[in-house]
Scaffold this motif. Structure first.
Motif, PDB file in Angstrom:
ATOM      1  N   GLY A 210      16.040  24.391 -54.312  1.00  0.00           N
ATOM      2  CA  GLY A 210      15.095  24.547 -55.410  1.00  0.00           C
ATOM      3  C   GLY A 210      13.996  23.505 -55.362  1.00  0.00           C
ATOM      4  O   GLY A 210      13.472  23.179 -54.297  1.00  0.00           O
ATOM      5  N   ALA A 211      13.685  22.927 -56.520  1.00  0.00           N
ATOM      6  CA  ALA A 211      12.601  21.945 -56.596  1.00  0.00           C
ATOM      7  C   ALA A 211      13.061  20.537 -56.243  1.00  0.00           C
ATOM      8  O   ALA A 211      12.334  19.568 -56.444  1.00  0.00           O
ATOM      9  N   GLY A 212      14.286  20.407 -55.730  1.00  0.00           N
ATOM     10  CA  GLY A 212      14.734  19.121 -55.209  1.00  0.00           C
ATOM     11  C   GLY A 212      15.256  18.139 -56.246  1.00  0.00           C
ATOM     12  O   GLY A 212      15.438  16.961 -55.972  1.00  0.00           O
ATOM     13  N   ARG A 213      15.521  18.636 -57.447  1.00  0.00           N
ATOM     14  CA  ARG A 213      15.911  17.699 -58.518  1.00  0.00           C
ATOM     15  C   ARG A 213      17.342  17.191 -58.354  1.00  0.00           C
ATOM     16  O   ARG A 213      17.621  16.035 -58.631  1.00  0.00           O
ATOM     17  N   HIS A 214      18.255  18.070 -57.924  1.00  0.00           N
ATOM     18  CA  HIS A 214      19.613  17.578 -57.631  1.00  0.00           C
ATOM     19  C   HIS A 214      19.565  16.598 -56.452  1.00  0.00           C
ATOM     20  O   HIS A 214      20.241  15.570 -56.461  1.00  0.00           O
ATOM     21  N   ALA A 215      18.757  16.947 -55.436  1.00  0.00           N
ATOM     22  CA  ALA A 215      18.649  16.090 -54.253  1.00  0.00           C
ATOM     23  C   ALA A 215      18.159  14.695 -54.642  1.00  0.00           C
ATOM     24  O   ALA A 215      18.659  13.684 -54.149  1.00  0.00           O
ATOM     25  N   ARG A 216      17.182  14.648 -55.547  1.00  0.00           N
ATOM     26  CA  ARG A 216      16.648  13.353 -55.980  1.00  0.00           C
ATOM     27  C   ARG A 216      17.748  12.509 -56.626  1.00  0.00           C
ATOM     28  O   ARG A 216      17.892  11.323 -56.341  1.00  0.00           O
ATOM     29  N   GLU A 217      18.534  13.138 -57.492  1.00  0.00           N
ATOM     30  CA  GLU A 217      19.613  12.404 -58.169  1.00  0.00           C
ATOM     31  C   GLU A 217      20.676  11.949 -57.164  1.00  0.00           C
ATOM     32  O   GLU A 217      21.202  10.847 -57.253  1.00  0.00           O
ATOM     33  N   LEU A 218      20.991  12.820 -56.201  1.00  0.00           N
ATOM     34  CA  LEU A 218      22.016  12.470 -55.201  1.00  0.00           C
ATOM     35  C   LEU A 218      21.518  11.353 -54.284  1.00  0.00           C
ATOM     36  O   LEU A 218      22.290  10.479 -53.885  1.00  0.00           O
ATOM     37  N   ALA A 219      20.215  11.366 -53.981  1.00  0.00           N
ATOM     38  CA  ALA A 219      19.646  10.272 -53.177  1.00  0.00           C
ATOM     39  C   ALA A 219      19.799   8.949 -53.928  1.00  0.00           C
ATOM     40  O   ALA A 219      20.108   7.911 -53.334  1.00  0.00           O
ATOM     41  N   GLY A 220      19.618   9.009 -55.248  1.00  0.00           N
ATOM     42  CA  GLY A 220      19.786   7.826 -56.071  1.00  0.00           C
ATOM     43  C   GLY A 220      21.215   7.304 -56.059  1.00  0.00           C
ATOM     44  O   GLY A 220      21.466   6.128 -56.325  1.00  0.00           O
ATOM     45  N   LEU A 221      22.168   8.205 -55.742  1.00  0.00           N
ATOM     46  CA  LEU A 221      23.579   7.811 -55.660  1.00  0.00           C
ATOM     47  C   LEU A 221      23.961   7.390 -54.241  1.00  0.00           C
ATOM     48  O   LEU A 221      25.130   7.144 -53.957  1.00  0.00           O
ATOM     49  N   GLY A 222      22.951   7.341 -53.346  1.00  0.00           N
ATOM     50  CA  GLY A 222      23.207   6.813 -52.008  1.00  0.00           C
ATOM     51  C   GLY A 222      23.352   7.843 -50.907  1.00  0.00           C
ATOM     52  O   GLY A 222      23.609   7.498 -49.757  1.00  0.00           O
ATOM     53  N   TYR A 223      23.182   9.129 -51.235  1.00  0.00           N
ATOM     54  CA  TYR A 223      23.302  10.168 -50.211  1.00  0.00           C
ATOM     55  C   TYR A 223      21.966  10.396 -49.509  1.00  0.00           C
ATOM     56  O   TYR A 223      20.898  10.153 -50.076  1.00  0.00           O
ATOM     57  N   THR A 224      22.038  10.892 -48.283  1.00  0.00           N
ATOM     58  CA  THR A 224      20.867  11.408 -47.579  1.00  0.00           C
ATOM     59  C   THR A 224      20.993  12.924 -47.610  1.00  0.00           C
ATOM     60  O   THR A 224      22.032  13.462 -47.224  1.00  0.00           O
ATOM     61  N   VAL A 225      19.964  13.602 -48.104  1.00  0.00           N
ATOM     62  CA  VAL A 225      20.074  15.041 -48.359  1.00  0.00           C
ATOM     63  C   VAL A 225      19.033  15.818 -47.560  1.00  0.00           C
ATOM     64  O   VAL A 225      17.845  15.477 -47.587  1.00  0.00           O
ATOM     65  N   HIS A 226      19.473  16.857 -46.857  1.00  0.00           N
ATOM     66  CA  HIS A 226      18.550  17.804 -46.239  1.00  0.00           C
ATOM     67  C   HIS A 226      18.699  19.131 -46.971  1.00  0.00           C
ATOM     68  O   HIS A 226      19.778  19.726 -46.971  1.00  0.00           O
ATOM     69  N   GLY A 227      17.609  19.573 -47.626  1.00  0.00           N
ATOM     70  CA  GLY A 227      17.679  20.791 -48.433  1.00  0.00           C
ATOM     71  C   GLY A 227      16.897  21.924 -47.815  1.00  0.00           C
ATOM     72  O   GLY A 227      15.825  21.711 -47.245  1.00  0.00           O
ATOM     73  N   ILE A 228      17.428  23.146 -47.936  1.00  0.00           N
ATOM     74  CA  ILE A 228      16.678  24.332 -47.510  1.00  0.00           C
ATOM     75  C   ILE A 228      16.526  25.280 -48.696  1.00  0.00           C
ATOM     76  O   ILE A 228      17.359  25.297 -49.602  1.00  0.00           O
ATOM     77  N   ASP A 229      15.456  26.057 -48.681  1.00  0.00           N
ATOM     78  CA  ASP A 229      15.236  27.033 -49.749  1.00  0.00           C
ATOM     79  C   ASP A 229      14.310  28.129 -49.246  1.00  0.00           C
ATOM     80  O   ASP A 229      13.538  27.920 -48.305  1.00  0.00           O
ATOM     81  N   LEU A 230      14.387  29.289 -49.893  1.00  0.00           N
ATOM     82  CA  LEU A 230      13.524  30.426 -49.538  1.00  0.00           C
ATOM     83  C   LEU A 230      12.304  30.541 -50.441  1.00  0.00           C
ATOM     84  O   LEU A 230      11.511  31.458 -50.271  1.00  0.00           O
ATOM     85  N   SER A 231      12.171  29.635 -51.428  1.00  0.00           N
ATOM     86  CA  SER A 231      11.017  29.697 -52.324  1.00  0.00           C
ATOM     87  C   SER A 231       9.998  28.632 -51.949  1.00  0.00           C
ATOM     88  O   SER A 231      10.265  27.437 -52.064  1.00  0.00           O
ATOM     89  N   GLU A 232       8.827  29.089 -51.506  1.00  0.00           N
ATOM     90  CA  GLU A 232       7.790  28.124 -51.121  1.00  0.00           C
ATOM     91  C   GLU A 232       7.260  27.372 -52.346  1.00  0.00           C
ATOM     92  O   GLU A 232       6.899  26.203 -52.254  1.00  0.00           O
ATOM     93  N   THR A 233       7.233  28.056 -53.503  1.00  0.00           N
ATOM     94  CA  THR A 233       6.811  27.399 -54.747  1.00  0.00           C
ATOM     95  C   THR A 233       7.705  26.203 -55.048  1.00  0.00           C
ATOM     96  O   THR A 233       7.250  25.102 -55.342  1.00  0.00           O
ATOM     97  N   MET A 234       9.033  26.462 -54.985  1.00  0.00           N
ATOM     98  CA  MET A 234      10.004  25.405 -55.265  1.00  0.00           C
ATOM     99  C   MET A 234       9.874  24.278 -54.241  1.00  0.00           C
ATOM    100  O   MET A 234       9.953  23.103 -54.595  1.00  0.00           O
ATOM    101  N   LEU A 235       9.699  24.643 -52.978  1.00  0.00           N
ATOM    102  CA  LEU A 235       9.636  23.622 -51.923  1.00  0.00           C
ATOM    103  C   LEU A 235       8.404  22.733 -52.070  1.00  0.00           C
ATOM    104  O   LEU A 235       8.451  21.555 -51.731  1.00  0.00           O
ATOM    105  N   ALA A 236       7.310  23.302 -52.591  1.00  0.00           N
ATOM    106  CA  ALA A 236       6.115  22.483 -52.826  1.00  0.00           C
ATOM    107  C   ALA A 236       6.453  21.392 -53.842  1.00  0.00           C
ATOM    108  O   ALA A 236       6.103  20.219 -53.664  1.00  0.00           O
TER     109      ALA A 236
END
Length: 261
Positions: A51-77
């Motif tokens: 999606g828009a990367g909001r879970h990824a942002r929170e998980l990065a804050g917890l020390g994870y490195t995240v690679h996300g994929i999505d089919l929505s170009e709007t969300m990826l922007a």
């Protein structure tokens, strides 16, 4: 063209209004708890449907490195902006995003764990789609690696039934009215939710209309176990997403943890 851009702008304003206050931090903390329990030491995550990367942002804050994929170009922007913010604060790239399909994606490397949140698994409406997405998760895990996902839980969907709903939310700039009309396709275990979204620009009075249909598959634990088994994974934990409670007739949001054999 300009119309498409206006629609995209309307869409991201709608998305922010309706989902901006979703408790991404609490949800990431819940996922972190599951990972600590079932995959201690996991640091690299593949996120299917970021999606828009909001879970990824929170998980990065917890020390994870995240690679996300999505089919929505709007969300990826939007996700790209999130990644840039995180990297500006955090030094090396903690979050990366890529346009790809969860059913066919192959990164050519493995991760400590795979995650798929906000019902992305329920968008895999056919058995082929579901098995393909589970196959993607398994393909990116070493033996013993875990896959954490949530989905619509069948017993609650049948017990409570999706309802026709109208919601209106506004901030200082826009007012958004969303009408949700559900149709049950009972032979497919799919609920088709048709959204009509009206976004009114409060300054100009201009109205944009967005229409979307979301076919959502609700799942039952035995079929989850079976599909995971086909993908070479074992179901190791099931609970309500966000609370950890035992699954029941009032659990719309089921959560599963699987381990690669």
């Amino acid at each position: 063209g300009a119309e498409a851009m206006a629609a995209l702008g309307a869409y991201s304003r709608y998305y922010d209004l309706f989902y901006g206050d979703k408790p991404y931090g609490a949800e990431a903390a819940f996922v972190d708890g599951l990972l600590r329990e079932h995959a201690p030491g996991a640091r690299t995550l593949l996120e299917l449907g970021c999606g828009a990367g909001r879970h990824a942002r929170e998980l990065a804050g917890l020390g994870y490195t995240v690679h996300g994929i999505d089919l929505s170009e709007t969300m990826l922007a939007d996700a790209g902006r999130v990644a840039a913010e995180v990297d500006a604060c955090d030094g090396p790239a903690r979050i990366t995003f890529e346009y790809a399909d969860a059913r066919s994606y192959r990164a050519g490397r493995t991760f400590d764990a795979a995650i798929s949140l906000f019902h992305v698994v329920s968008y895999q409406t056919s058995n082929d789609d579901l098995l393909a997405a589970f196959g993607t998760a398994a393909a990116h895990l070493e033996c013993g690696g875990v896959f954490v996902f949530d989905c619509w839980y069948g017993p609650a969907v049948f017990t409570q039934r999706p309802e026709h709903r109208v919601r209106t939310l506004a901030d200082g700039r826009v007012s958004v009215t969303r009408t949700a009309t559900p149709t049950m396709r009972v032979d497919d275990d799919v609920c088709e939710v048709r959204y009509e979204i009206l976004v009114t620009d409060l300054a100009t009075g201009e109205v944009s209309t967005i229409e979307e249909t979301h076919p959502m598959r609700y799942l039952f634990t035995p079929e989850v176990r079976l599909a995971l088994d086909v993908a070479g994974m074992d179901l190791v934990h099931a609970c309500e997403f966000g609370t950890g409670a035992v699954l029941g007739f009032d659990t719309w949001n089921g959560c599963y943890v699987a381990r690669k054999r």
